[in-house]
Design an enzyme around this catalytic site. Structure first.
Site, PDB file in Angstrom:
ATOM      1  N   ASP A  58      56.661   8.947 -32.759  1.00  0.00           N
ATOM      2  CA  ASP A  58      55.958  10.224 -32.670  1.00  0.00           C
ATOM      3  C   ASP A  58      55.026  10.482 -33.846  1.00  0.00           C
ATOM      4  O   ASP A  58      53.936  11.022 -33.676  1.00  0.00           O
ATOM      5  CB  ASP A  58      56.931  11.393 -32.487  1.00  0.00           C
ATOM      6  CG  ASP A  58      58.016  11.443 -33.543  1.00  0.00           C
ATOM      7  OD1 ASP A  58      58.089  10.523 -34.378  1.00  0.00           O
ATOM      8  OD2 ASP A  58      58.789  12.412 -33.529  1.00  0.00           O
ATOM      9  N   HIS A 152      63.718  12.285 -38.664  1.00  0.00           N
ATOM     10  CA  HIS A 152      63.362  11.043 -39.365  1.00  0.00           C
ATOM     11  C   HIS A 152      63.409  11.180 -40.885  1.00  0.00           C
ATOM     12  O   HIS A 152      63.070  10.232 -41.594  1.00  0.00           O
ATOM     13  CB  HIS A 152      61.974  10.530 -38.964  1.00  0.00           C
ATOM     14  CG  HIS A 152      61.847  10.117 -37.524  1.00  0.00           C
ATOM     15  ND1 HIS A 152      62.920   9.902 -36.707  1.00  0.00           N
ATOM     16  CD2 HIS A 152      60.735   9.870 -36.760  1.00  0.00           C
ATOM     17  CE1 HIS A 152      62.509   9.559 -35.503  1.00  0.00           C
ATOM     18  NE2 HIS A 152      61.183   9.538 -35.503  1.00  0.00           N
ATOM     19  N   ASP A 480      70.905 -21.749 -32.567  1.00  0.00           N
ATOM     20  CA  ASP A 480      71.430 -20.763 -31.626  1.00  0.00           C
ATOM     21  C   ASP A 480      71.897 -19.499 -32.342  1.00  0.00           C
ATOM     22  O   ASP A 480      71.716 -18.382 -31.841  1.00  0.00           O
ATOM     23  CB  ASP A 480      72.571 -21.359 -30.783  1.00  0.00           C
ATOM     24  CG  ASP A 480      73.653 -22.037 -31.619  1.00  0.00           C
ATOM     25  OD1 ASP A 480      73.445 -22.245 -32.832  1.00  0.00           O
ATOM     26  OD2 ASP A 480      74.718 -22.377 -31.054  1.00  0.00           O
ATOM     27  N   ASN A 507      74.434 -25.744 -31.575  1.00  0.00           N
ATOM     28  CA  ASN A 507      75.585 -26.409 -32.194  1.00  0.00           C
ATOM     29  C   ASN A 507      76.731 -25.421 -32.409  1.00  0.00           C
ATOM     30  O   ASN A 507      77.523 -25.560 -33.332  1.00  0.00           O
ATOM     31  CB  ASN A 507      75.187 -27.082 -33.514  1.00  0.00           C
ATOM     32  CG  ASN A 507      74.368 -26.165 -34.405  1.00  0.00           C
ATOM     33  OD1 ASN A 507      74.465 -24.940 -34.293  1.00  0.00           O
ATOM     34  ND2 ASN A 507      73.566 -26.742 -35.272  1.00  0.00           N
TER      35      ASN A 507
END
Length: 606
Positions: A58, A152, A480, A507
């Site tokens: 915003d 915020h 991974d 792995n």
């Protein structure tokens, strides 16, 4: 010229630019007025920026209403690249700037929640000297002064808390509190960004975005010129280096590192190599600063982790000319460089060091062309120095299981001229170092900051920049474990129509962490995903824009890498590579062993 004098000269350069801009503005005939947003975007366009990354929020979208992001989206030559989160957006801006040299990366976030999410990415760019502009949409100037309890915020009136945080990871900051100084402030921080190769921070209050300012100063380009070297000191430095080269019987080795790339001296180095013919090697962070196909290039030097033949050539040279060194732990083989200061000359962006003597203010950008002229007399002798071109052969292994020893040299045969190769922190960045890359390739790795998951966002930015520069394929190698942190950005890649090849090294967990500590600990394991379903899940819903593969053995890998359709990379492609849980690249194993030894020494156990 000492450091304080050089800083003063930099300020003089800025003031000269400002004076020139004011003269142009004063003599304006048409008095054209443009918005602050349009001024900023025009400056970015002048710097070659064609993509801006970020997440709408915003405070960067409205001033009842404020079209901040609309200005970017509506720009005819700059694309808005909406990311899945601000961290990934900052990573993407980092990757864009690394590939698109002479430009910068740009990330746009909202106040507080958005900018804090991006800060880890900005910190990495600061650590590794990458020019990134972080634009933050903040509350209005009235709200910044009165400090109401806005969303915020931290709820305690400290509206400057985020700026104070940003000051730690950027070299220059500006908040546009009035339109009179807006253009000069924008020019100031952008100049710092491009001359110091570090991130900068710009906050734009909601009521300043559409304010009109004069356009004429845009006719004065931003200066990229570093402060000049003191001519007398520079002459002494040049003469002293030439003397040392003579004393070394011309047996010198050039070692290039990250700052040679960041501070734009690639061409100067290539000219030095052409005219002197001295052997050249690279540190890991300087990989591809010099073409690895160059006939005087010998390979990567990483201290004790180096291939023995490379280690011998570098460490036994009579003199080392180090250009742009960044001596971090992983970049120096866990601090195992074995080259004494007495045999080293270091060239940096802001100083030169000859043995133990420091010469502040003598920067390499202006020094190198003159040094080339001084050293070209040694061309004939240097040409006789042997430079065995390092080659990593594919081993003949008995089983069909894919090992790291096999994988990296095999994919090395797959690379092509102008490929952009990205390696994730850990297994990939260690595995690929010994693989020579083809001519005009670009290598990206975050070896100093080492933020896990960095490479996914980087690949998006790198692929967009590579498309702009008409480079080759963008190829990512990621574990991974790392992939799971930032995988969402696959959807942005699909949406942006970039087509990287992504090798996922499966792995079953955090390989680098296992080898540094906790080989069988559960905290180094991860939940396995159905990797080949990611692209269709995250955007390619009908399966027409992507391909996915799993390779489990050498034969399967060979077949895929030899497939011409796969190699074309005209679609985004993901390759799951099944590796043994405990297998690891040679370099990473050596680094882990050195790290373990150092840890024991620190504890008095050896």
């Amino acid at each position: 010229m000492d450091t304080s004098t050089r800083d003063l000269q930099a300020e003089v350069n800025k003031l000269q630019h400002e004076l020139q801009a004011l003269k142009v503005q004063h003599h304006s005939d048409d008095g054209e007025q443009i918005t602050i947003s349009e001024y900023l975007l025009t400056r970015l366009e002048q710097l070659g920026v064609t993509s801006v990354f970020g997440v709408p929020g915003d405070f960067n979208m409205r001033e009842c209403p404020l079209p901040r992001v609309d200005y970017i989206e509506d720009h005819p030559r700059i694309d808005w690249i909406g990311n899945c989160n601000e961290l990934n957006a900052a990573y993407a801006a980092d990757g864009y700037a690394r590939v698109k040299e002479h430009s910068i990366g740009v990330v746009v976030t909202t106040f507080g929640v958005g900018e804090l999410s991006a800060m880890n990415g900005i910190a990495g760019a600061f650590s590794e000297m990458v020019p990134v502009l972080h634009i933050v949409g903040v509350p209005s100037t009235v709200q910044l002064k009165n400090k109401p309890m806005l969303h915020h915020t931290l709820g305690d009136g400290r509206f400057d808390a985020y700026t104070k945080a940003a000051e730690q990871i950027t070299v220059s900051q500006a908040t546009l509190m009035n339109k009179t100084h807006a253009a000069a402030e924008i020019d100031r921080i952008l100049t710092d960004c491009i001359t110091r190769a570090r991130p900068v921070y710009l906050t734009i209050p909601t009521d300043m975005v559409a304010e009109k300012i004069p356009a004429k100063r845009l006719q004065v380009p931003l200066s990229r010129t570093p402060p000049p070297n003191d001519p007398d000191v520079e002459k002494y430095v040049l003469d002293r280096i030439a003397e040392l080269v003579e004393e070394a019987s011309k047996d010198i080795v050039i070692l290039v590192d990250a700052c040679a790339i960041r501070h734009d001296v690639r061409q100067e180095i290539n000219d030095l190599l052409t005219k002197t013919r001295f052997p050249v090697y690279s540190a890991p962070m300087g990989k591809t600063a010099v073409s690895e196909a160059h006939d005087r290039y010998g390979g990567i030097y990483i201290g004790s982790i180096s291939d023995p033949s490379i280690k011998d050539k570098v460490e036994n040279a009579n003199l080392i000319l180090s250009i742009g060194a960044l001596k971090s732990d992983f970049n120096t083989g866990m601090f195992t460089y074995s080259v004494p200061t007495s045999r080293t000359i270091e060239l940096h962006s802001t100083h030169t060091q000859i043995r133990h003597a420091l010469f502040p203010g003598i920067g390499m950008k202006q020094l190198l062309p003159k040094l080339t002229s001084h050293l070209r007399q040694f061309h004939e002798g240097a040409s006789q120095l042997p430079v065995p071109h390092y080659k990593l052969d594919v081993p003949k292994e008995q089983d069909d299981k894919i090992s790291h020893a096999f994988f990296w040299p095999r994919v090395g045969q797959f690379f092509q001229k102008k490929d952009v190769v990205v390696a994730e922190t850990g297994t990939s960045s260690f595995g690929i170092l010994d693989v020579p890359l083809p001519e005009q390739s670009v290598f990206l790795a975050q070896i100093l900051y080492g933020s896990i998951g960095w490479s996914i966002g980087i690949t998006l930015g790198a692929a967009l920049a590579a498309r702009d520069k008409q480079l080759g394929r963008t190829i990512l190698f990621v574990g991974d474990g790392s992939f799971q942190l930032t995988v969402q950005e696959l959807s942005t890649m699909i949406h942006s129509k970039v087509t990287p090849i992504i090798f996922v090294l499966n792995n079953k967990g955090y390989n680098i962490e296992r080898h540094l500590h906790g080989m069988d600990r559960k905290y180094n394991d991860i939940v396995n995903w159905k990797w080949t379903s990611l692209l269709t899940t995250l955007g390619d819903t009908d399966g027409t824009l992507s391909n996915s593969y799993t390779v489990r053995d050498k034969a399967g890998l060979d077949k895929l890498l030899n497939d011409a359709e796969f190699a074309k990379a005209d679609k985004i492609q993901l390759v799951e590579v099944i590796l043994d849980k405990y297998d690891t690249p040679r370099g990473l194993q050596v680094a882990a062993d050195i790290g373990e030894k150092l840890a024991k020494q620190a504890l008095g156990q050896v």
